[in-house]
Design an enzyme around this catalytic site. Structure first.
Site, PDB file in Angstrom:
ATOM      1  CG  ASP A 113      47.837  37.898  39.343  1.00 47.01           C
ATOM      2  OD1 ASP A 113      48.594  37.740  38.366  1.00 47.01           O
ATOM      3  OD2 ASP A 113      46.598  37.793  39.268  1.00 47.01           O
ATOM      4  CG  HIS A 264      48.539  35.390  44.024  1.00 47.56           C
ATOM      5  ND1 HIS A 264      47.785  34.279  43.734  1.00 47.56           N
ATOM      6  CD2 HIS A 264      47.755  36.473  43.762  1.00 47.56           C
ATOM      7  CE1 HIS A 264      46.584  34.662  43.318  1.00 47.56           C
ATOM      8  NE2 HIS A 264      46.544  35.981  43.327  1.00 47.56           N
TER       9      HIS A 264
END
Length: 457
Positions: A113, A264
């Site tokens: 992400d 991430h």
């Protein structure tokens, strides 16, 4: 839409005379005969016989007219349409079942992400070396900043997902309209870069505590698949989470046949990059297969927080807004289908490529659509306007002003602000304001197993 204004008799006469003069002097006939203006017809035929003039240099070529088919508007939303829709839903269910069969066994979905960022290239290199794929839920503002990284993600065989535009919790969870706006903004950024759209969506922070039933239902209705996760690497719990802690969080998670790992690749996540090889080796040793997420599979979603509705006093989207924005959006992710337009007791069918869906509205070349419905259309190169006459309806599409004007038989007129586009020497107009200006507002938009349909009175 501006309120209708009453024209005085003298002004109406001047307007009609001016229109006739403009058409007779400079309008380009677009392949039809105008019953109400025989002089213009004769002039056009004379010019064409003489080899054409400057008004005929623009070629507004269109497919051959199709036979008009009378329809019964009372049948809109009938059992036939319901049966087709049921068939479509059955087909989707069968596809889902087939996809689930394919992924039976141990499968891991690595997801990243908040990118892309400079760390994305490092992640992509590791994935290439390990010969595994992943899914990247990207932010629109970051994708716009690093378009070359988006291309590398796609070129590497990985999947793209939508993580909203700027990750702003306050705006995203203030109202569904704000969330939708950011999803659409990121979708357009990715489409401009890759030429395709993604139906995969991940909510910043996950759905728990943020999504209510409205968010879930309307995103699904709009054709999106919302994915949470069932393994949290913990790499964003605080700043600078060390790589060994990230690896430990993954290894300590409950093992399941289908694992979606949250990581991430945004700025400041260099420790995630450092932990990634060991995480991949861990799942390889356990015999997991690495795959990218797909809109055809059943998504992993958190349960609904029963308190979220009480905590957040959100305005509910209106039925009109949902009908204009959410309902037609699902067609963006469906197979290419023909579009049937029915209005005034007639219908015509547009093949895939003869129309587009933009910002929740069907858009098509005005000449092609209206001629197939039996209308008369002229183009004025000098004024950059199209003149459309269909029965008692008469409208002018002024592309310079971006205004669609309808002149009523009783002398009133109304205006709509419209975004026009000249493409391939054709003038493209959204169907909703076009049909409304012609006195046939749209009353239904459906997508079935075999077609898409716009129904107007």
């Amino acid at each position: 839409m501006k309120q209708p204004k009453k024209l005085s008799g003298q002004m109406l006469v001047r307007l009609l005379l001016l229109t006739v003069v403009l058409i007779a002097a400079i309008c380009t006939p677009l392949g039809f005969q105008h019953k109400g203006l025989p002089e213009v017809k004769a002039l056009a035929m004379k010019e064409q016989a003489a080899g054409g003039t400057a008004t005929h240099k623009v070629n507004f070529a269109a497919p051959a007219p199709q036979k008009l088919e009378p329809v019964h508007t009372s049948a809109i939303g009938s059992a036939g349409a319901s049966a087709a829709l049921a068939a479509s839903q059955t087909k989707k269910a069968e596809t889902l079942q087939e996809n689930q069969k394919e992924v039976q066994g141990k499968t891991v979905y690595l997801t990243f992400d908040d990118g892309p960022s400079p760390h994305t290239d490092q992640v992509l290199e590791i994935l290439r070396e390990e010969e595994v794929t992943a899914t990247f839920f990207v932010l629109g503002e970051q994708a716009k900043r690093y378009p070359e990284k988006i291309r590398r993600i796609v070129d590497g065989g990985h999947a793209l997902g939508n993580h909203t535009y700027n990750h702003d919790y306050d705006a995203l969870y203030d109202s569904f309209g704000q969330f939708w706006k950011q999803v659409k903004a990121t979708e357009e950024v990715l489409r401009e870069i890759t030429g395709t759209r993604t139906a995969l969506v991940r909510a910043p922070g996950g759905t728990y505590g943020h999504f209510d039933k409205t968010y879930f239902n309307l995103l699904e209705q709009g054709g999106y698949k919302v994915f949470d996760w069932n393994v949290d690497s913990g790499d964003s719990k605080r700043k600078g989470v060390p790589a060994n802690e990230i690896v430990a969080n993954v290894k300590n998670a409950k093992l399941q046949d289908q694992v979606i790992v949250l990581m991430h690749d945004g700025g400041g996540h260099e420790q995630t990059v450092k932990a990634l090889p060991e995480i991949i080796h861990y799942y390889k040793k356990l015999g997991y297969e690495f795959r990218t997420l797909s809109a055809e599979q059943k998504p992993v979603q958190f349960s609904l927080d029963p308190q979220v509705g009480k905590k957040k006093n959100r305005p509910a989207p209106s039925a009109e807004w949902i009908a204009s924005n959410v309902v037609p959006n699902a067609a963006l992710f469906e197979p290419e289908l023909p579009l049937t337009v029915e209005a005034g007791g007639l219908q015509t069918r547009l093949a895939p490529g003869e129309y587009e869906l933009r910002d929740g509205q069907y858009v098509a070349p005005v000449r092609m659509v209206m001629e197939r419905l039996g209308a008369e259309v002229y183009w004025s190169e000098a004024t950059q306007s199209a003149f459309i006459n269909w029965g008692d309806a008469y409208i002018v599409a002024d592309t310079r002003r971006g205004v669609l004007t309808a002149v009523r038989p009783d002398g009133t007129y109304a205006e709509w602000e419209v975004t026009f586009e000249r493409k391939a020497q054709a003038l493209w107009i959204p169907l909703r304001p076009l049909l409304e200006a012609l006195g046939h507002p749209i009353v239904g938009v459906v997508s079935t197993a075999g077609e898409r349909r716009v129904s107007a009175i």
